[in-house]
Design a protein around this motif. Structure first.
Motif, PDB file in Angstrom:
ATOM      1  N   ILE A 103       7.117  -6.284  10.661  1.00 39.34           N
ATOM      2  CA  ILE A 103       7.722  -5.296   9.772  1.00 39.34           C
ATOM      3  C   ILE A 103       7.226  -3.924  10.205  1.00 39.34           C
ATOM      4  N   LEU A 104       8.161  -3.028  10.479  1.00 39.63           N
ATOM      5  CA  LEU A 104       7.828  -1.638  10.795  1.00 39.63           C
ATOM      6  C   LEU A 104       8.417  -0.766   9.700  1.00 39.63           C
ATOM      7  N   SER A 105       7.610   0.168   9.199  1.00 38.57           N
ATOM      8  CA  SER A 105       8.032   0.974   8.059  1.00 38.57           C
ATOM      9  C   SER A 105       7.984   2.462   8.355  1.00 38.57           C
ATOM     10  N   ALA A 106       8.803   3.184   7.595  1.00 31.79           N
ATOM     11  CA  ALA A 106       8.771   4.645   7.578  1.00 31.79           C
ATOM     12  C   ALA A 106       8.301   5.055   6.187  1.00 31.79           C
ATOM     13  N   TYR A 107       7.352   5.997   6.144  1.00 28.77           N
ATOM     14  CA  TYR A 107       6.784   6.473   4.887  1.00 28.77           C
ATOM     15  C   TYR A 107       7.213   7.915   4.695  1.00 28.77           C
ATOM     16  N   GLU A 108       7.771   8.200   3.512  1.00 29.98           N
ATOM     17  CA  GLU A 108       8.276   9.542   3.234  1.00 29.98           C
ATOM     18  C   GLU A 108       7.654  10.040   1.942  1.00 29.98           C
ATOM     19  N   SER A 109       7.025  11.212   2.006  1.00 32.63           N
ATOM     20  CA  SER A 109       6.345  11.728   0.816  1.00 32.63           C
ATOM     21  C   SER A 109       7.351  12.042  -0.282  1.00 32.63           C
ATOM     22  N   ALA A 110       6.918  11.802  -1.508  1.00 32.50           N
ATOM     23  CA  ALA A 110       7.758  12.129  -2.661  1.00 32.50           C
ATOM     24  C   ALA A 110       7.654  13.613  -2.995  1.00 32.50           C
ATOM     25  N   ASP A 111       6.598  14.248  -2.513  1.00 35.08           N
ATOM     26  CA  ASP A 111       6.377  15.671  -2.725  1.00 35.08           C
ATOM     27  C   ASP A 111       7.383  16.446  -1.868  1.00 35.08           C
ATOM     28  N   GLU A 112       8.345  17.083  -2.495  1.00 38.04           N
ATOM     29  CA  GLU A 112       9.418  17.762  -1.757  1.00 38.04           C
ATOM     30  C   GLU A 112       8.937  19.005  -1.014  1.00 38.04           C
ATOM     31  N   ILE A 113       7.745  19.491  -1.332  1.00 40.36           N
ATOM     32  CA  ILE A 113       7.229  20.674  -0.652  1.00 40.36           C
ATOM     33  C   ILE A 113       6.711  20.317   0.736  1.00 40.36           C
ATOM     34  N   SER A 114       5.862  19.300   0.817  1.00 33.59           N
ATOM     35  CA  SER A 114       5.299  18.941   2.126  1.00 33.59           C
ATOM     36  C   SER A 114       6.265  18.084   2.938  1.00 33.59           C
ATOM     37  N   TYR A 115       7.007  17.231   2.309  1.00 35.62           N
ATOM     38  CA  TYR A 115       8.003  16.357   2.930  1.00 35.62           C
ATOM     39  C   TYR A 115       7.520  15.765   4.256  1.00 35.62           C
ATOM     40  N   LEU A 116       6.461  14.980   4.168  1.00 39.84           N
ATOM     41  CA  LEU A 116       5.903  14.342   5.351  1.00 39.84           C
ATOM     42  C   LEU A 116       6.600  13.010   5.616  1.00 39.84           C
ATOM     43  N   LYS A 117       6.769  12.698   6.891  1.00 33.93           N
ATOM     44  CA  LYS A 117       7.345  11.425   7.291  1.00 33.93           C
ATOM     45  C   LYS A 117       6.441  10.801   8.343  1.00 33.93           C
ATOM     46  N   LYS A 118       6.161   9.508   8.203  1.00 35.56           N
ATOM     47  CA  LYS A 118       5.304   8.817   9.148  1.00 35.56           C
ATOM     48  C   LYS A 118       5.969   7.494   9.512  1.00 35.56           C
ATOM     49  N   TYR A 119       5.879   7.121  10.794  1.00 40.38           N
ATOM     50  CA  TYR A 119       6.497   5.892  11.271  1.00 40.38           C
ATOM     51  C   TYR A 119       5.433   4.938  11.802  1.00 40.38           C
ATOM     52  N   ASP A 120       5.607   3.657  11.510  1.00 40.89           N
ATOM     53  CA  ASP A 120       4.699   2.611  11.979  1.00 40.89           C
ATOM     54  C   ASP A 120       4.853   2.331  13.466  1.00 40.89           C
ATOM     55  N   SER A 121       3.795   1.768  14.025  1.00 37.43           N
ATOM     56  CA  SER A 121       3.859   1.154  15.347  1.00 37.43           C
ATOM     57  C   SER A 121       2.950  -0.066  15.303  1.00 37.43           C
ATOM     58  N   ILE A 122       3.176  -0.995  16.217  1.00 32.62           N
ATOM     59  CA  ILE A 122       2.404  -2.238  16.229  1.00 32.62           C
ATOM     60  C   ILE A 122       2.229  -2.714  17.658  1.00 32.62           C
ATOM     61  N   ASN A 123       1.100  -3.347  17.916  1.00 33.06           N
ATOM     62  CA  ASN A 123       0.892  -4.032  19.186  1.00 33.06           C
ATOM     63  C   ASN A 123       1.227  -5.501  18.960  1.00 33.06           C
ATOM     64  N   ASP A 141       4.325  11.839  -7.181  1.00 33.52           N
ATOM     65  CA  ASP A 141       4.190  12.723  -6.018  1.00 33.52           C
ATOM     66  C   ASP A 141       3.057  12.298  -5.085  1.00 33.52           C
ATOM     67  N   GLU A 142       2.106  11.515  -5.610  1.00 32.55           N
ATOM     68  CA  GLU A 142       0.985  11.069  -4.786  1.00 32.55           C
ATOM     69  C   GLU A 142       1.351   9.881  -3.898  1.00 32.55           C
ATOM     70  N   GLN A 143       2.479   9.263  -4.152  1.00 34.37           N
ATOM     71  CA  GLN A 143       2.889   8.095  -3.379  1.00 34.37           C
ATOM     72  C   GLN A 143       3.964   8.474  -2.367  1.00 34.37           C
ATOM     73  N   ALA A 144       4.243   7.540  -1.506  1.00 38.88           N
ATOM     74  CA  ALA A 144       5.320   7.717  -0.539  1.00 38.88           C
ATOM     75  C   ALA A 144       6.355   6.624  -0.763  1.00 38.88           C
ATOM     76  N   SER A 145       7.611   6.959  -0.533  1.00 38.74           N
ATOM     77  CA  SER A 145       8.614   5.899  -0.524  1.00 38.74           C
ATOM     78  C   SER A 145       8.511   5.208   0.834  1.00 38.74           C
ATOM     79  N   VAL A 146       8.771   3.914   0.836  1.00 40.75           N
ATOM     80  CA  VAL A 146       8.617   3.120   2.041  1.00 40.75           C
ATOM     81  C   VAL A 146       9.940   2.428   2.358  1.00 40.75           C
ATOM     82  N   THR A 147      10.424   2.656   3.554  1.00 38.72           N
ATOM     83  CA  THR A 147      11.607   1.970   4.047  1.00 38.72           C
ATOM     84  C   THR A 147      11.155   1.094   5.207  1.00 38.72           C
ATOM     85  N   SER A 148      11.416  -0.205   5.100  1.00 38.10           N
ATOM     86  CA  SER A 148      10.911  -1.147   6.097  1.00 38.10           C
ATOM     87  C   SER A 148      12.041  -1.859   6.823  1.00 38.10           C
ATOM     88  N   SER A 149      11.813  -2.067   8.099  1.00 29.80           N
ATOM     89  CA  SER A 149      12.730  -2.855   8.916  1.00 29.80           C
ATOM     90  C   SER A 149      12.013  -4.147   9.292  1.00 29.80           C
TER      91      SER A 149
END
Length: 141
Positions: free
Chosen positions: A56-76, A34-42
């Motif tokens: 590589i740009l990735s999306a991070y999704e919390s494993a904790d089903e209660i908070s269910y946070l999602k974060k997306y990468d950006s790059i210069n 639950d402390e980690q996030a699954s990572v899906t990368s393009s």
């Protein structure tokens, strides 16, 4: 530019007169707690003139089903900002590409690199090794 663009896997997309981008593949790492996030990368390939770079740009999704946070990468990259907006795994990604304004400092660094490359072709400039500053004269000569 400044619009969300859908990139289809294995299809090169022209963004403007000098930039093209392609989505080459995906990768995924599952969270093991639950402390980690699954990572899906393009994995994207960027083309500008003779330059070709993979990012590589990735999306991070919390494993904790209660908070269910999602974060997306950006790059210069060069004078562009590329932000991942959505991933449809093994099919497509949505990215937002904006053009950054080039600062005077960046223009001076580019010019200096051209001069160095023409006089010392074996020299490879690593900006991480140097602190670069630029000043503007306050007096006109």
């Amino acid at each position: 530019m400044n619009d969300t663009i859908k990139l289809i896997i294995n299809k090169k997309t022209k963004i403007d007169d000098s930039l093209s981008i392609s989505l080459n593949r995906f990768s995924h790492k599952n969270a093991i707690s639950d402390e980690q996030a699954s990572v899906t990368s393009s994995h994207l390939m960027l083309f500008k003139g003779e330059t070709k770079d993979e990012i590589i740009l990735s999306a991070y999704e919390s494993a904790d089903e209660i908070s269910y946070l999602k974060k997306y990468d950006s790059i210069n990259w060069k004078n562009y900002r590329i932000k991942l907006k959505h991933i449809e795994y093994d099919k497509s990604v949505d990215v937002l590409i904006t053009k950054n304004h080039i600062s005077i400092k960046d223009k001076l660094i580019t010019e200096a690199n051209k001069i160095i490359a023409s006089k010392y072709p074996e020299f490879v400039f690593d900006p991480a090794l140097y602190e670069i500053t630029a000043w503007k004269n306050s007096k006109k000569l």
